[in-house]
Design a protein around this motif. Structure first.
Motif, PDB file in Angstrom:
ATOM      1  N   GLY A 105       0.861  -1.182   0.011  1.00  0.00           N
ATOM      2  CA  GLY A 105       0.157   0.112   0.051  1.00  0.00           C
ATOM      3  C   GLY A 105       1.009   1.282   0.063  1.00  0.00           C
ATOM      4  N   GLU A 106       1.980   1.141  -0.162  1.00  0.00           N
ATOM      5  CA  GLU A 106       2.810   2.363  -0.276  1.00  0.00           C
ATOM      6  C   GLU A 106       2.650   3.283  -1.515  1.00  0.00           C
ATOM      7  N   SER A 107       2.902   4.353  -1.481  1.00  0.00           N
ATOM      8  CA  SER A 107       2.570   5.395  -2.600  1.00  0.00           C
ATOM      9  C   SER A 107       3.630   5.054  -3.624  1.00  0.00           C
ATOM     10  N   ILE A 108       3.264   4.822  -4.915  1.00  0.00           N
ATOM     11  CA  ILE A 108       4.156   4.703  -5.947  1.00  0.00           C
ATOM     12  C   ILE A 108       3.874   5.893  -6.939  1.00  0.00           C
ATOM     13  N   PRO A 109       5.145   6.811  -7.165  1.00  0.00           N
ATOM     14  CA  PRO A 109       4.845   8.090  -8.111  1.00  0.00           C
ATOM     15  C   PRO A 109       4.539   7.569  -9.342  1.00  0.00           C
ATOM     16  N   PRO A 110       4.155   8.664 -10.213  1.00  0.00           N
ATOM     17  CA  PRO A 110       3.945   8.112 -11.656  1.00  0.00           C
ATOM     18  C   PRO A 110       5.201   8.049 -12.445  1.00  0.00           C
ATOM     19  N   ILE A 111       5.147   7.217 -13.628  1.00  0.00           N
ATOM     20  CA  ILE A 111       6.551   7.321 -14.389  1.00  0.00           C
ATOM     21  C   ILE A 111       6.550   8.526 -15.211  1.00  0.00           C
ATOM     22  N   TYR A 142       4.612   5.571 -26.599  1.00  0.00           N
ATOM     23  CA  TYR A 142       5.186   6.110 -25.411  1.00  0.00           C
ATOM     24  C   TYR A 142       6.538   5.372 -25.086  1.00  0.00           C
ATOM     25  N   PHE A 143       7.779   6.260 -24.529  1.00  0.00           N
ATOM     26  CA  PHE A 143       8.833   5.755 -24.435  1.00  0.00           C
ATOM     27  C   PHE A 143       9.332   6.035 -22.915  1.00  0.00           C
ATOM     28  N   VAL A 144       9.609   5.346 -22.103  1.00  0.00           N
ATOM     29  CA  VAL A 144       9.595   5.488 -20.520  1.00  0.00           C
ATOM     30  C   VAL A 144      11.392   6.175 -20.428  1.00  0.00           C
ATOM     31  N   LYS A 145      11.335   7.333 -19.698  1.00  0.00           N
ATOM     32  CA  LYS A 145      12.343   7.922 -19.310  1.00  0.00           C
ATOM     33  C   LYS A 145      12.647   7.576 -18.109  1.00  0.00           C
ATOM     34  N   ASP A 146      11.713   7.399 -17.101  1.00  0.00           N
ATOM     35  CA  ASP A 146      11.903   6.871 -15.698  1.00  0.00           C
ATOM     36  C   ASP A 146      10.634   6.121 -15.034  1.00  0.00           C
ATOM     37  N   GLY A 147      11.027   4.934 -14.724  1.00  0.00           N
ATOM     38  CA  GLY A 147       9.718   3.954 -14.281  1.00  0.00           C
ATOM     39  C   GLY A 147       9.645   2.743 -14.959  1.00  0.00           C
ATOM     40  N   HIS A 148      10.805   2.151 -15.749  1.00  0.00           N
ATOM     41  CA  HIS A 148      10.647   0.908 -16.458  1.00  0.00           C
ATOM     42  C   HIS A 148      10.324  -0.278 -15.608  1.00  0.00           C
ATOM     43  N   ALA A 190       2.651  -6.951 -15.276  1.00  0.00           N
ATOM     44  CA  ALA A 190       2.564  -8.407 -14.583  1.00  0.00           C
ATOM     45  C   ALA A 190       1.088  -8.688 -13.524  1.00  0.00           C
ATOM     46  N   GLN A 191       0.860  -7.451 -13.237  1.00  0.00           N
ATOM     47  CA  GLN A 191      -0.372  -7.481 -12.448  1.00  0.00           C
ATOM     48  C   GLN A 191      -1.793  -7.185 -13.347  1.00  0.00           C
ATOM     49  N   HIS A 192      -1.483  -7.215 -14.709  1.00  0.00           N
ATOM     50  CA  HIS A 192      -2.486  -7.210 -15.742  1.00  0.00           C
ATOM     51  C   HIS A 192      -3.209  -5.897 -15.648  1.00  0.00           C
ATOM     52  N   ARG A 193      -2.697  -4.818 -15.344  1.00  0.00           N
ATOM     53  CA  ARG A 193      -3.249  -3.533 -15.335  1.00  0.00           C
ATOM     54  C   ARG A 193      -3.346  -3.082 -16.860  1.00  0.00           C
ATOM     55  N   GLN A 194      -4.451  -2.076 -17.158  1.00  0.00           N
ATOM     56  CA  GLN A 194      -4.498  -1.659 -18.691  1.00  0.00           C
ATOM     57  C   GLN A 194      -3.907  -0.346 -18.526  1.00  0.00           C
ATOM     58  N   THR A 195      -3.831   0.603 -17.541  1.00  0.00           N
ATOM     59  CA  THR A 195      -3.232   2.089 -17.549  1.00  0.00           C
ATOM     60  C   THR A 195      -2.292   2.326 -16.637  1.00  0.00           C
ATOM     61  N   ILE A 196      -1.694   3.323 -16.641  1.00  0.00           N
ATOM     62  CA  ILE A 196      -0.710   3.836 -15.819  1.00  0.00           C
ATOM     63  C   ILE A 196      -0.626   5.448 -15.583  1.00  0.00           C
ATOM     64  N   ASP A 197      -0.506   5.944 -14.574  1.00  0.00           N
ATOM     65  CA  ASP A 197      -0.239   7.323 -14.566  1.00  0.00           C
ATOM     66  C   ASP A 197       1.145   7.934 -14.994  1.00  0.00           C
ATOM     67  N   ALA A 198       1.156   9.029 -15.610  1.00  0.00           N
ATOM     68  CA  ALA A 198       2.605   9.277 -16.186  1.00  0.00           C
ATOM     69  C   ALA A 198       2.645  10.945 -16.470  1.00  0.00           C
ATOM     70  N   TYR A 199       3.904  11.232 -16.118  1.00  0.00           N
ATOM     71  CA  TYR A 199       4.130  12.596 -16.780  1.00  0.00           C
ATOM     72  C   TYR A 199       4.577  12.590 -17.900  1.00  0.00           C
ATOM     73  N   VAL A 200       4.146  13.393 -18.976  1.00  0.00           N
ATOM     74  CA  VAL A 200       3.955  13.135 -20.395  1.00  0.00           C
ATOM     75  C   VAL A 200       4.726  14.339 -21.028  1.00  0.00           C
ATOM     76  N   THR A 201       5.800  14.071 -21.862  1.00  0.00           N
ATOM     77  CA  THR A 201       6.302  15.155 -22.536  1.00  0.00           C
ATOM     78  C   THR A 201       6.146  14.729 -24.153  1.00  0.00           C
ATOM     79  N   GLU A 202       5.320  15.472 -25.102  1.00  0.00           N
ATOM     80  CA  GLU A 202       5.161  15.207 -26.378  1.00  0.00           C
ATOM     81  C   GLU A 202       6.518  15.588 -27.234  1.00  0.00           C
TER      82      GLU A 202
END
Length: 282
Positions: free
Chosen positions: A105-111, A120-126, A134-146
């Motif tokens: 239950g610890e807070s996990i920051p956005p990627i 999308y290309f991961v800068k931090d959060g691989h 692995a947990q079969h999630r469909q979405t994730i929060d992210a800080y996005v730079t286009e």
């Protein structure tokens, strides 16, 4: 699909091992199917941007993005495959530590990601992406730079596609057609973009010689498409000379044969008939 044991540490260990097994089995399956070696490799951000041409970037802020669109990495192209399954055991300690913290239950920051088109290309959060999958999630929060590119990212499925995009980018610079016109220029071999660019430039040189006036690239591109390409493709279609090729590939094939066999740069119905009679171009 595995089921939780009720023991968080055991669960994350099982999740990691399951992801590693899937990565190994996927690699084996690709080899048995004799697919290209780069099909399952993570896309490198720098190579993608170099192939597409960087026009600038802007920050979009915090967004919720689809995990299936996360296909590349800025600097970690060896530790994970295209679906962010670990390719080595050296990431295991950190992977399990983050997964265990999340399970407790610890807070996990956005990627942090770059966005090119719909990719999308991961800068931090691989590791966080890998855990979410692995947990079969469909979405994730992210800080996005286009990142805005000269050539659209559409059609990129593997590293091998970057060569085609690189040649397409150079063709667009040499032959600045409109977006609608460019949509009608498609080839299957990367080098064909270079050959077509040479063809257009040669056509422009002949036009300037005939008219005794300078034409810039934009004017040459516009006139070549309207006065040469469209009418010729129409004639080829009417003469049933397109075959299984794209319009651009058929145009290049008969353009080279036209001069080699008949020594002319003109297009007439008679030229088309003579080409078809002297060589099977379909």
């Amino acid at each position: 699909m595995s089921f939780p044991t009720g023991f968080p540490r055991a669960d994350v260990e099982n999740d990691f091992l399951r992801m590693r097994r899937r990565q190994v089995l996927s690699k084996l399956a690709h080899r048995l199917r004799r697919e290209p070696d780069d099909v399952n490799l993570i896309l490198p951000f720098d190579e993608v941007v170099a192939a597409l041409g960087n026009r600038g970037e802007h920050y979009l802020g915090l967004r919720t993005i689809k995990l299936k669109r996360v296909v590349g990495s800025v600097d970690s192209t060896r530790d994970f495959d295209r679906r962010f399954r670990p390719t080595t055991g050296r990431v295991r300690a950190r992977w399990e530590r983050l997964a265990l913290a999340q399970a407790r239950g610890e807070s996990i920051p956005p990627i942090d990601v770059y966005k090119i088109g719909e990719l999308y290309f991961v800068k931090d959060g691989h590791h966080r992406v890998s855990i979410a999958l692995a947990q079969h999630r469909q979405t994730i929060d992210a800080y996005v730079t286009e990142v805005v590119t000269a050539v659209p990212a559409q059609g990129i499925r593997r590293r091998g596609d970057l060569l085609t995009k690189d040649y397409e980018r150079m063709f667009r610079a040499r032959v600045p057609l409109s977006r609608e016109q460019l949509a009608q220029i498609r080839v299957t071999e990367p080098w064909s973009y270079a050959e077509l660019g040479e063809n257009v430039e040669a056509w422009g040189f002949r036009a300037m010689q005939a008219e005794g006036a300078f034409l810039d690239r934009a004017e040459i591109a516009r006139r070549w498409f309207v006065e040469e390409y469209e009418p010729v493709v129409h004639m080829l279609r009417e003469a049933d000379l397109l075959g299984a090729r794209t319009d651009a590939e058929a145009y290049m094939a008969v353009a080279s044969e036209r001069y080699r066999l008949i020594r002319t740069h003109d297009w007439t119905d008679d030229v088309i008939e003579r080409l078809r009679a002297r060589r099977d171009l379909r």
